[in-house]
Design an enzyme around this catalytic site. Structure first.
Site, PDB file in Angstrom:
ATOM      1  N   LEU A   1       0.552  -0.954  -0.035  1.00  0.00           N
ATOM      2  CA  LEU A   1      -0.106  -0.158  -0.135  1.00  0.00           C
ATOM      3  C   LEU A   1       1.085   1.290  -0.376  1.00  0.00           C
ATOM      4  O   LEU A   1       1.713   1.106   0.733  1.00  0.00           O
ATOM      5  CB  LEU A   1      -1.006  -0.217   1.090  1.00  0.00           C
ATOM      6  CG  LEU A   1      -2.217  -0.571   1.093  1.00  0.00           C
ATOM      7  CD1 LEU A   1      -2.833  -0.813   3.077  1.00  0.00           C
ATOM      8  CD2 LEU A   1      -2.838  -0.640  -0.147  1.00  0.00           C
ATOM      9  N   ASP A   2       0.307   2.373  -0.709  1.00  0.00           N
ATOM     10  CA  ASP A   2       1.543   3.651  -1.176  1.00  0.00           C
ATOM     11  C   ASP A   2       1.324   4.047   0.586  1.00  0.00           C
ATOM     12  O   ASP A   2       0.498   3.706   1.413  1.00  0.00           O
ATOM     13  CB  ASP A   2       0.559   4.605  -2.090  1.00  0.00           C
ATOM     14  CG  ASP A   2       1.107   3.732  -3.144  1.00  0.00           C
ATOM     15  OD1 ASP A   2       2.209   2.986  -3.389  1.00  0.00           O
ATOM     16  OD2 ASP A   2       0.008   4.385  -4.441  1.00  0.00           O
ATOM     17  N   PRO A   3       2.221   5.377   0.771  1.00  0.00           N
ATOM     18  CA  PRO A   3       2.398   5.729   2.208  1.00  0.00           C
ATOM     19  C   PRO A   3       0.828   6.630   2.392  1.00  0.00           C
ATOM     20  O   PRO A   3       0.662   6.171   3.685  1.00  0.00           O
ATOM     21  CB  PRO A   3       3.134   6.951   1.852  1.00  0.00           C
ATOM     22  CG  PRO A   3       4.330   6.058   1.274  1.00  0.00           C
ATOM     23  CD  PRO A   3       3.540   5.548  -0.128  1.00  0.00           C
TER      24      PRO A   3
END
Length: 303
Positions: free
Chosen positions: A55-57
């Site tokens: 998951l992206d930040p």
């Protein structure tokens, strides 16, 4: 009657469950998935921890993290479908009926280029969108849910929908609510995990036990094959599984769960004709009795 060898999943100690299990973190906005995995490793004081599906930040939600030996199963979980709730911002006003019609056109097989910052090669890829539903439209904001094949980039999907509407669009927020069979109902915060481990060290393992998910649960969507106890130690030593070593076969082609008669996940494998080739082995050697012998050619055969 079951033998004395091996162990039913419900009989595992908490230490064994940590060695083979998963925790599901409700990832907060900010840290990377790798940072979250590192924190899980530190909290539980273990040697290995690895997340499933990056998951992206700025993306939140379901992040399964494999512990110790369960890290070997990461690729199989990553292949399973995902479900998201997202917020998309259209760059210009568009009639709701036009938004609905355009989003229907993005259901089914789609083609995508991975984002520039993706870790994979930027080649055109075909993926499936199983469901794309509008939950609410407010001015230029569109709240939606998406049930997709693994590998679909929701940020790219929003951009492509905006291009199809000839107005442009971008993803504002995104939350993953399901990864394979694991949903938000099993997700916990890092603080809850830390509290559970503290209680465990103080002698109360109830909370930690409720948090850990056994590998049998996270792989339950794969077809299974149950093998005889006489074949298990040979598998642990690297042998293929042949027809005479199979007790019950519920799989066809593709990836299979390899199970013991007691319901333990022994590993994962692929069927090649009448042979099952293990690709991941979880069971340790010498847990089950040796029922094979080595011939002069060093091939394992069942005795």
């Amino acid at each position: 009657m079951l033998s004395i060898f091996g162990k039913e999943p419900k009989e595992r100690t908490i230490e064994e469950r940590i060695n083979y299990g998963f925790v599901v973190i409700d990832k907060p906005r900010g840290p990377t998935s790798h940072q979250v995995s590192a924190w899980v490793k530190e909290i539980l004081n273990i040697k290995k921890a690895g997340h499933v599906g990056t998951l992206d930040p700025n993306v939140t939600g379901v992040l399964p993290v494999g512990l110790e030996k369960a890290t070997r199963l990461a690729d199989f979980l990553h292949e399973q479908g995902k479900e998201y709730v997202g917020l998309m911002l259209l760059h210009k006003p568009v009639p709701p009926e036009m938004i609905e019609q355009t989003m229907k056109e993005f259901t089914g097989e789609i083609f995508q280029f991975p984002p520039l910052r993706s870790a994979v090669a930027r080649n055109l890829r075909k993926r499936k969108v199983y469901s794309l539903k509008i939950l609410e439209i407010k001015e230029r904001y569109v709240l939606f849910s998406a049930d997709v094949e693994s590998g679909v980039y929701i940020r790219t999907l929003c951009r492509d929908i905006g291009d199809a509407l000839l107005v442009g669009a971008n993803m504002v927020e995104l939350k993953r609510i399901r990864s394979g069979p694991v949903t938000m109902s099993r997700a916990i915060t890092l603080q809850t995990l830390k509290d559970a481990y503290t209680f465990y060290k103080e002698g109360d393992e109830k909370l930690l036990s409720s948090i850990i998910i056994d590998p049998e649960e996270v792989t339950k969507d794969y077809p299974r094959v149950i093998i005889k106890e006489s074949a298990i130690d040979a598998m642990a030593h690297g042998s293929y599984i042949y027809r005479n070593g199979i007790l019950e076969d519920m799989g066809d082609k593709g990836t299979l769960r390899i199970m013991s008669p007691k319901g333990e996940l022994l590993g994962m494998g692929e069927r090649v004709n009448d042979i099952i080739k293990p690709s991941v082995v979880l069971v340790d050697r010498d847990v089950y009795p040796r029922a094979w012998k080595t011939t002069p050619s060093r091939k394992k055969v069942y005795s």
